[in-house]
Design an enzyme around this catalytic site. Structure first.
Site, mmCIF file in Angstrom:
data_model
loop_
_atom_site.group_PDB
_atom_site.id
_atom_site.type_symbol
_atom_site.label_atom_id
_atom_site.label_comp_id
_atom_site.label_asym_id
_atom_site.label_seq_id
_atom_site.Cartn_x
_atom_site.Cartn_y
_atom_site.Cartn_z
ATOM 1 N N GLU A 303 0.567 -1.358 0.301
ATOM 2 C CA GLU A 303 0.203 -0.347 0.096
ATOM 3 C C GLU A 303 1.132 1.773 0.155
ATOM 4 O OE1 GLU A 303 -2.819 -0.144 2.885
ATOM 5 O OE2 GLU A 303 -4.479 -1.446 1.636
ATOM 6 N N HIS A 347 9.577 -25.792 1.597
ATOM 7 C CA HIS A 347 9.348 -27.234 0.464
ATOM 8 C C HIS A 347 8.132 -26.067 -0.209
ATOM 9 C CE1 HIS A 347 11.019 -30.819 2.288
ATOM 10 N NE2 HIS A 347 11.128 -29.328 3.853
ATOM 11 N N LYS A 455 -13.519 -0.190 -3.790
ATOM 12 C CA LYS A 455 -15.174 0.331 -2.919
ATOM 13 C C LYS A 455 -15.874 0.749 -3.155
ATOM 14 C CE LYS A 455 -11.674 1.425 1.087
ATOM 15 N NZ LYS A 455 -11.273 2.076 2.231
#
Ligand code: PA5
Length: 488
Positions: A303, A347, A455
């Protein structure tokens, strides 16, 4: 108990052409010095800190009386309730989760002996998946549950929706005075949650008690502000946490770039990003407890530094500096953060780290001493007599080696132990490194305009008043394509 930063494997002396050379450093130093003095000037100016959202840097120096008040309420809640639900998302959630996982023992919620006298803590309002909240509310008793809602704006859909559900649940379970079991951490002057606090307190002063989110502190930089009540509830020594952050603040204020860990971290990453195309940033603590800290860092980096425009500095009539997005100067870049953990992800993502595209920088966090340890029994196996922590450290060293062998740049943050002090220092380090990287790249690290897109679309579809005509036109003129031929 200070953190150490091992940058050896970021340099060409370790990883050849994929690393940073002295020439690269010399080339960037003048710019880095300017960035450092600009940041220093802003951080020493209280008005600039508030105006430009840099007040996070002063949070470790908060007033002791305010902290005591938070601790007192935290203790009161701990004593009275079996469960506390924290509602919040993004910057109003990730720091809390990171703190709890790093500083409490694992399985904190499961075992009373680990919680000591603290309540179970749940995090909700950080998702719109109905299954988690519904399951939680079905299985805990509202009479024994306190709710802390954290939202600066009060408008964030996930948190707001969760609060509405939780309020209805509390009301049914405890009756009309249910508001006494809710505390809001929000903007003290504006926003819908703030308005709600004022209205509820006019009716009943014990209902919707509130703590302020401080001015000039953005969500993702606010763990040392909005996270304090949570820390008090789970029994963390806030003074120690602040001492760690303060010690790191001193180290990260050094003018000498080459001695300043946060500046070096940012500088080396910027060089590797720009000159060597290392666009992915993998944070891989070798500790389960620090995995959520890596998740917190993902938000901080993404951000703060993934931005469309460069920053334009404008000076107002009163001489103060302001920042606007320079629409004529597109950036549209930013290193992509990835959170991983050793040894689990050896892994998994590690195969790609070692042999996939050489486009990443890996940051390890190595813990020298764990909170506990396990010695492997027996005599006849090569693992016999070894401790888990020994093996963990060996695995970290081996991973470094494997990367260096393939010319993959990496660096290591060494934590003597995960304590309130060192974790406070770690958070502050990452915050300062992120702020400095914003300076180096000339972008505003403290806004997040890209988050508004989804939004706005949701608000428009939900019929929320106040969505601008421009946005409505954008949505109408650019609908999502849903060609049935491409849906198989
Ligand atoms: O870093 C930020 O500012 C964001 O991640 C916010 O914390 C997040 O969007 C939540 O916002 P609010 O606290 O207004 O609900």
């Amino acid at each position: 108990m200070s953190l150490k930063f091992d940058f050896n494997n970021m340099f060409s002396s370790s990883v050849g052409d994929h690393g940073v050379s002295q020439v690269d450093i010399n080339g960037m130093l003048p710019k880095a010095k300017n960035a450092a003095s600009h940041l220093k000037k802003l951080l020493s100016d209280p008005k600039a800190r508030v105006k430009l959202n840099l007040e996070w840097a002063k949070l470790p120096e908060q007033n002791k009386a305010d902290i005591s008040k938070i601790q007192k309420i935290g203790k009161e809640i701990s004593k009275k309730y079996e469960n506390v639900i924290f509602l919040g998302i993004g910057g109003s959630y990730l720091g809390l989760k990171a703190a709890q996982d790093a500083l409490c023992l694992p399985y904190y919620n499961e075992f009373k002996t680990l919680r000591k006298k603290s309540p179970r803590v749940y995090f909700e309002g950080n998702n719109l998946d109905p299954d988690t909240l519904k399951t939680l509310l079905k299985n805990i008793n509202p009479k024994n549950t306190f709710v802390v809602v954290i939202s600066k704006s009060g408008e964030t859909t996930e948190t707001k929706a969760a609060l509405m559900i939780v309020e209805a649940w509390l009301k049914t379970g405890v009756g009309v005075k249910y508001g006494r079991q809710i505390l809001a951490i929000t903007d003290p002057e504006s926003g819908s949650l703030h308005k709600r606090v004022v209205a509820e307190q006019e009716k009943d002063v014990l209902s919707f008690r509130s703590f302020p989110l401080l001015k000039g502190v953005g969500g993702r930089f606010s763990e040392f502000n909005m996270g304090l009540l949570h820390l008090a509830i789970i029994g963390i020594n806030i003074n120690e946490l602040f001492n760690g952050a303060k010690e790191m603040s001193v180290r990260c204020s050094q003018d000498d770039i080459l001695k300043n860990p946060a500046y070096m971290y940012a500088l080396l990453h910027v060089i590797l990003y720009r000159e060597k195309q290392k666009s992915l940033a993998v944070l891989m603590p070798f500790s389960q407890g620090l995995k959520s800290t890596a998740d917190w860092y993902v938000q901080l980096l993404a951000e703060s530094l993934g931005k469309k425009y460069h920053r334009k500095v404008v000076v107002s009539e009163d001489g103060s500096e302001g920042w606007i997005n320079d629409k004529d100067n597109e950036f549209a870049k930013g290193r992509t953060p990835i959170s991983a953990a050793g040894t689990n992800d050896l892994h998994s993502i590690q195969q790609n780290n070692v042999e996939g595209e050489n486009n990443k920088v890996i940051t390890f966090i190595r813990v020298e001493k764990f909170k506990t340890d396990l010695k492997i029994p027996g005599k006849n196996d090569l693992l016999s007599g070894k401790s888990f922590s020994q093996l963990m450290q060996l695995a970290q060293e081996a991973t470094e080696w494997a990367l260096v062998r393939e010319s993959r740049p990496n660096c290591t943050i060494i934590m003597p132990k995960i304590t309130d002090f060192t974790w406070g220092a770690l958070l502050f380090f990452f915050e300062m490194a992120t702020a400095f990287e914003g300076e180096l790249l000339n972008i505003n690290a403290f806004d997040q305009p890209g988050v508004e897109g989804y939004k706005n679309y949701m608000y428009y579809k939900l019929g929320k008043p106040g969505v601008s005509q421009n946005i409505i036109n954008e949505i109408k003129n650019h609908p999502l394509l849903k060609d049935p031929n491409l849906i198989l």
